[in-house]
Design a protein around this motif. Sequence first.
Motif, mmCIF file in Angstrom:
data_model
loop_
_atom_site.group_PDB
_atom_site.id
_atom_site.type_symbol
_atom_site.label_atom_id
_atom_site.label_comp_id
_atom_site.label_asym_id
_atom_site.label_seq_id
_atom_site.Cartn_x
_atom_site.Cartn_y
_atom_site.Cartn_z
ATOM 1 N N GLY B 130 -6.699 5.577 4.212
ATOM 2 C CA GLY B 130 -6.330 5.950 2.846
ATOM 3 C C GLY B 130 -5.960 7.419 2.761
ATOM 4 O O GLY B 130 -6.590 8.259 3.413
ATOM 5 N N ALA B 131 -4.941 7.734 1.955
ATOM 6 C CA ALA B 131 -4.489 9.117 1.772
ATOM 7 C C ALA B 131 -5.623 9.962 1.201
ATOM 8 O O ALA B 131 -6.500 9.419 0.527
ATOM 9 N N PRO B 145 -10.184 3.200 3.075
ATOM 10 C CA PRO B 145 -9.070 2.472 2.464
ATOM 11 C C PRO B 145 -8.995 2.681 0.957
ATOM 12 O O PRO B 145 -10.007 2.934 0.305
ATOM 13 N N LEU B 146 -7.797 2.527 0.416
ATOM 14 C CA LEU B 146 -7.587 2.670 -1.024
ATOM 15 C C LEU B 146 -7.114 1.364 -1.652
ATOM 16 O O LEU B 146 -6.578 1.362 -2.758
ATOM 17 N N ALA B 189 7.570 -7.792 -1.758
ATOM 18 C CA ALA B 189 6.509 -6.828 -1.477
ATOM 19 C C ALA B 189 7.093 -5.419 -1.581
ATOM 20 O O ALA B 189 8.283 -5.214 -1.320
ATOM 21 N N ALA B 190 6.243 -4.463 -1.954
ATOM 22 C CA ALA B 190 6.726 -3.086 -2.127
ATOM 23 C C ALA B 190 7.346 -2.557 -0.837
ATOM 24 O O ALA B 190 8.244 -1.722 -0.867
ATOM 25 N N GLY B 288 1.595 6.734 -1.078
ATOM 26 C CA GLY B 288 0.212 6.619 -0.594
ATOM 27 C C GLY B 288 0.113 5.998 0.786
ATOM 28 O O GLY B 288 -0.990 5.794 1.286
ATOM 29 N N TRP B 289 1.242 5.673 1.403
ATOM 30 C CA TRP B 289 1.207 4.969 2.693
ATOM 31 C C TRP B 289 1.266 5.920 3.886
ATOM 32 O O TRP B 289 1.898 6.975 3.825
ATOM 33 N N PRO B 290 0.635 5.517 5.004
ATOM 34 C CA PRO B 290 0.707 6.326 6.227
ATOM 35 C C PRO B 290 2.146 6.446 6.725
ATOM 36 O O PRO B 290 2.941 5.518 6.563
#
Lengths: 326, 326
Positions: B130-131, B145-146, B189-190, B288-290
């Motif tokens: 998670g960021a 995780p978020l 999906a995003a 917010g993604w790696p």
Amino acid sequence: MHILIIGAAGMVGRKLTQRLVRDGGLGGKPIDKATLHDIVQPSAPEGAPFATTTVASDFSLPGEAAKLVAGRPDIIFHLAAIVSGEAEQDFEKGYRINLDGAWKLFEAIRAVGDGYKPRVVFTSSIAVFGAPFPAAIGDEFFTTPLTSYGTQKAVGELLLSDYTRKGFFDGVGIRLPTICVRPGAPNKAASGFFSNIIREPLAGHEAVLPVPEDVRHWHASPRSAVGFLVHAATMDTSRIGPRRALTMPGLSATVGEQIEALRRVGGDKVVARIRREPDTTIMKIVEGWPRNFDARRATELGFVAETTFDEIIRVHLEDELGGKIA
Amino acid sequence: MHILIIGAAGMVGRKLTQRLVRDGGLGGKPIDKATLHDIVQPSAPEGAPFATTTVASDFSLPGEAAKLVAGRPDIIFHLAAIVSGEAEQDFEKGYRINLDGAWKLFEAIRAVGDGYKPRVVFTSSIAVFGAPFPAAIGDEFFTTPLTSYGTQKAVGELLLSDYTRKGFFDGVGIRLPTICVRPGAPNKAASGFFSNIIREPLAGHEAVLPVPEDVRHWHASPRSAVGFLVHAATMDTSRIGPRRALTMPGLSATVGEQIEALRRVGGDKVVARIRREPDTTIMKIVEGWPRNFDARRATELGFVAETTFDEIIRVHLEDELGGKIA
């Protein structure tokens, strides 16, 4: 305000209860009612300025957690656990209480719904970390436990953060250092000697030291542990962010430093009651344990522990021995 | 050798099945039997040089996991999951399948006893992180995780390591990158656009790009994903140690780099089929993604992924389009 303590009959649970009885409130708000729960009936505290109810049940059994939260306690302290050694020997029992029990509790809170959102203080452990370690374990060190107990606590931390993120409750996870000086009879746990070599000599008894003096470990007093719980229950959680598990501050000391502190507080006569009896089994177990932390986040969030081992010994003298050294 | 694939009807499950059918074995040993399981009946592969059984069931229901492992499969691929978006919307379903389902599977394996110790390949995800993130996420970055999906996968990783440590099975957890180019219809999906902007233009269709070209993400092809699974099933696990979750190698690329690779492979005509249509909702999610990893451990353990985006596109051309660009 209504307080629920799950695991109230244990050493930390009893001390927390005593503190609440003495303060009569939490974070400036009066306590109306406390529910004290454990697998065995906890003793009701004397002289409490609030109503107390004691309950004995296995909170991991279906429906039991729901009963505990039905009264909508404002603050829930979750201290109940199968300890490390037992969780390692009895795999099923450890998972049932430490993982499934905690999850069932979280689910029971979520099931209340209707805007109910208590503060949940979850006691975790430095056992969530597994060797090899850096010189000091920072707040961003990863959780790769090497015991079932540590695994179960690490899972509890993850659930705590996710249930908090989703708004089902307001969780704070606190990773306790080894509690020293632990009151009561000498403990057969592998970590028992850290307390035994202080408590027993101060009380006039001999204690066995099974490891060399250069063994380093991470300590906080029972009084600090209670202070962590109270602060976690009352702090402004908006300052924590989404990472809800916090390594508590503590004191990193070698056994040699413990002994020198004991000498300063109690003199040579007391230190002479420590008998060296090396035990390779215990040495090997202790080698895998964390030695030192950099608990910056918790410190910045207002958690406070002792900064010298002399202080840890003095807390024990005051809280357990009425200041008297044998 | 008997293979069990849980989640065999999904995209990765089907590609893994195809690979096993083509190879006829795993790690130099012939496959006698494959059990293909999913919530819907998976289709039986054609031309398999081994016996195949297809099973449809909800493996998270009591007793269902026990049925799947009763035949003592030597290798179990656990690919079944409620995906990220659905797990976030349906909290109970996500926890039931992704956490309780995985745990029930691990428990069912443990319950067989009698020396049964299969290899268990558990598909995890970079959603365990998670960021805020460092520039490249290393193998020792902590799992905070978020999302509920990321939480459930992080719990699965902890259980996998502990059950492995206790000798109940031999587990390998693999954190898959975003799979690109994902075959099939455009995905809502995003993350869908990462694949859409390659797959659709190559097939002669328009694709929508909702984010700026400097968005960076972490990719591997479906072929690499299957390669990770096969390697995890056959590798010498004594080299892994107790930390059983491994971040798979991948390729960090910006959307701009994806598009330039598409131009090199397909020309300006193909690239012209990408239509820019900024979508602030998707931009916000993607933030917010790696973006990048340093997957050193997995690389040293022999896991291999693409090293250029051109290669990822060529894999798609070969495996899905018979080499033909529209």
